[in-house]
Design a protein around this motif. Structure first.
Motif, PDB file in Angstrom:
ATOM      1  N   GLY A   1      -7.031   1.853   0.845  1.00 43.34           N
ATOM      2  CA  GLY A   1      -5.628   1.570   0.571  1.00 43.34           C
ATOM      3  C   GLY A   1      -5.351   1.705  -0.916  1.00 43.34           C
ATOM      4  O   GLY A   1      -6.144   1.254  -1.740  1.00 43.34           O
ATOM      5  N   VAL A   2      -4.229   2.348  -1.243  1.00 40.69           N
ATOM      6  CA  VAL A   2      -3.816   2.534  -2.633  1.00 40.69           C
ATOM      7  C   VAL A   2      -2.609   1.633  -2.878  1.00 40.69           C
ATOM      8  O   VAL A   2      -1.586   1.758  -2.219  1.00 40.69           O
ATOM      9  CB  VAL A   2      -3.462   4.006  -2.919  1.00 40.69           C
ATOM     10  CG1 VAL A   2      -3.021   4.174  -4.367  1.00 40.69           C
ATOM     11  CG2 VAL A   2      -4.652   4.913  -2.594  1.00 40.69           C
ATOM     12  N   VAL A   3      -2.746   0.722  -3.826  1.00 36.99           N
ATOM     13  CA  VAL A   3      -1.745  -0.319  -4.064  1.00 36.99           C
ATOM     14  C   VAL A   3      -0.729   0.092  -5.120  1.00 36.99           C
ATOM     15  O   VAL A   3      -1.064   0.721  -6.119  1.00 36.99           O
ATOM     16  CB  VAL A   3      -2.443  -1.628  -4.515  1.00 36.99           C
ATOM     17  CG1 VAL A   3      -1.423  -2.697  -4.889  1.00 36.99           C
ATOM     18  CG2 VAL A   3      -3.364  -2.137  -3.427  1.00 36.99           C
ATOM     19  N   GLY A   4       0.523  -0.316  -4.879  1.00 34.02           N
ATOM     20  CA  GLY A   4       1.592  -0.201  -5.855  1.00 34.02           C
ATOM     21  C   GLY A   4       2.311  -1.540  -5.944  1.00 34.02           C
ATOM     22  O   GLY A   4       2.363  -2.280  -4.957  1.00 34.02           O
ATOM     23  N   TYR A   5       2.856  -1.854  -7.107  1.00 34.75           N
ATOM     24  CA  TYR A   5       3.521  -3.139  -7.284  1.00 34.75           C
ATOM     25  C   TYR A   5       4.448  -3.100  -8.479  1.00 34.75           C
ATOM     26  O   TYR A   5       4.276  -2.298  -9.390  1.00 34.75           O
ATOM     27  CB  TYR A   5       2.509  -4.283  -7.456  1.00 34.75           C
ATOM     28  CG  TYR A   5       1.413  -3.990  -8.459  1.00 34.75           C
ATOM     29  CD1 TYR A   5       1.544  -4.353  -9.793  1.00 34.75           C
ATOM     30  CD2 TYR A   5       0.245  -3.351  -8.059  1.00 34.75           C
ATOM     31  CE1 TYR A   5       0.535  -4.082 -10.702  1.00 34.75           C
ATOM     32  CE2 TYR A   5      -0.769  -3.087  -8.966  1.00 34.75           C
ATOM     33  CZ  TYR A   5      -0.614  -3.447 -10.285  1.00 34.75           C
ATOM     34  OH  TYR A   5      -1.603  -3.169 -11.189  1.00 34.75           O
TER      35      TYR A   5
ATOM     36  N   PHE B   1       0.857  -1.185   0.000  1.00 33.56           N
ATOM     37  CA  PHE B   1       0.000   0.000   0.000  1.00 33.56           C
ATOM     38  C   PHE B   1       0.893   1.234   0.000  1.00 33.56           C
ATOM     39  O   PHE B   1       1.617   1.483   0.951  1.00 33.56           O
ATOM     40  CB  PHE B   1      -0.927  -0.008   1.218  1.00 33.56           C
ATOM     41  CG  PHE B   1      -1.935  -1.114   1.173  1.00 33.56           C
ATOM     42  CD1 PHE B   1      -3.010  -1.063   0.299  1.00 33.56           C
ATOM     43  CD2 PHE B   1      -1.798  -2.233   1.979  1.00 33.56           C
ATOM     44  CE1 PHE B   1      -3.928  -2.090   0.233  1.00 33.56           C
ATOM     45  CE2 PHE B   1      -2.710  -3.263   1.926  1.00 33.56           C
ATOM     46  CZ  PHE B   1      -3.782  -3.194   1.050  1.00 33.56           C
ATOM     47  N   ASN B   2       0.840   1.997  -1.092  1.00 35.41           N
ATOM     48  CA  ASN B   2       1.592   3.248  -1.162  1.00 35.41           C
ATOM     49  C   ASN B   2       0.988   4.289  -0.246  1.00 35.41           C
ATOM     50  O   ASN B   2       1.674   5.209   0.188  1.00 35.41           O
ATOM     51  CB  ASN B   2       1.617   3.779  -2.592  1.00 35.41           C
ATOM     52  CG  ASN B   2       2.450   2.909  -3.504  1.00 35.41           C
ATOM     53  OD1 ASN B   2       3.338   2.193  -3.064  1.00 35.41           O
ATOM     54  ND2 ASN B   2       2.146   2.958  -4.788  1.00 35.41           N
ATOM     55  N   ASP B   3      -0.298   4.136   0.031  1.00 37.76           N
ATOM     56  CA  ASP B   3      -0.989   5.065   0.917  1.00 37.76           C
ATOM     57  C   ASP B   3      -2.133   4.316   1.585  1.00 37.76           C
ATOM     58  O   ASP B   3      -2.796   3.496   0.935  1.00 37.76           O
ATOM     59  CB  ASP B   3      -1.541   6.264   0.123  1.00 37.76           C
ATOM     60  CG  ASP B   3      -2.189   7.305   1.015  1.00 37.76           C
ATOM     61  OD1 ASP B   3      -1.600   7.662   2.059  1.00 37.76           O
ATOM     62  OD2 ASP B   3      -3.289   7.762   0.676  1.00 37.76           O
ATOM     63  N   VAL B   4      -2.343   4.596   2.867  1.00 37.94           N
ATOM     64  CA  VAL B   4      -3.492   4.064   3.590  1.00 37.94           C
ATOM     65  C   VAL B   4      -4.180   5.235   4.275  1.00 37.94           C
ATOM     66  O   VAL B   4      -3.574   5.926   5.085  1.00 37.94           O
ATOM     67  CB  VAL B   4      -3.091   2.995   4.628  1.00 37.94           C
ATOM     68  CG1 VAL B   4      -4.292   2.581   5.465  1.00 37.94           C
ATOM     69  CG2 VAL B   4      -2.477   1.782   3.946  1.00 37.94           C
TER      70      VAL B   4
END
Length: 154
Positions: A62-66, A52-55
């Protein structure tokens, strides 16, 4: 990976990586001992990361990055890691919504939320500066009630 990850050029030294790790450890402590990002280890190697790049705790989003290294792609590794992150987000972090944003032309990155039942909710024009140009992003969302109603085991 550089084609779609604008932050790669900002990692120029071991110190840059160390500062990133320190920030992740601080986030771990600030989040009450719940990590927000994870290394993906495959056959003893770091294959990529997911997290999660941001919660937003108040709104429970939650904003996901991968990312996943090229030699590890095509084996279902990221799908399994992403599914685990979704479960973790909804069950452990108590999120109600998980979001993903990916460049319109980044077909591999967009395929993941599409495969896992996210709804494409729109597009953001010129959402990210990538080296020499702005790129548009597709924006996806998944609600906790949609994840559970998808007949996944509890």
């Amino acid at each position: 990976m550089r084609e779609w990850l604008g932050w790669l050029d900002h990692i120029e030294s071991v110190e840059d990586s160390l500062n990133n790790i320190k920030a992740r450890i601080k986030a771990f402590a600030d989040n009450g001992g719940y990590p927000e990002s994870f290394a993906i280890i495959y056959n003893g190697e770091i294959a990529g990361t997911v997290g999660f790049n941001d919660v937003n705790k108040f709104n429970r989003i939650g904003v996901v990055g991968y990312w996943l290294g090229e030699k590890f792609q095509g084996n279902g590794i990221m799908t399994k890691a992403f599914e685990s992150l979704i479960e973790y987000g909804f069950r452990e972090l108590g999120l109600n919504r998980i979001e993903v944003s990916a460049a319109i032309d980044n077909k591999k990155s967009r395929a993941l939320p599409e495969k896992l039942g996210f709804t494409q909710e729109g597009e953001r024009r010129q959402a990210e500066w990538l080296y020499d140009r702005f790129v548009d992003h597709a924006f996806y969302g998944l609600l906790a009630e949609e994840w559970h109603s998808d007949n996944r085991e509890d």
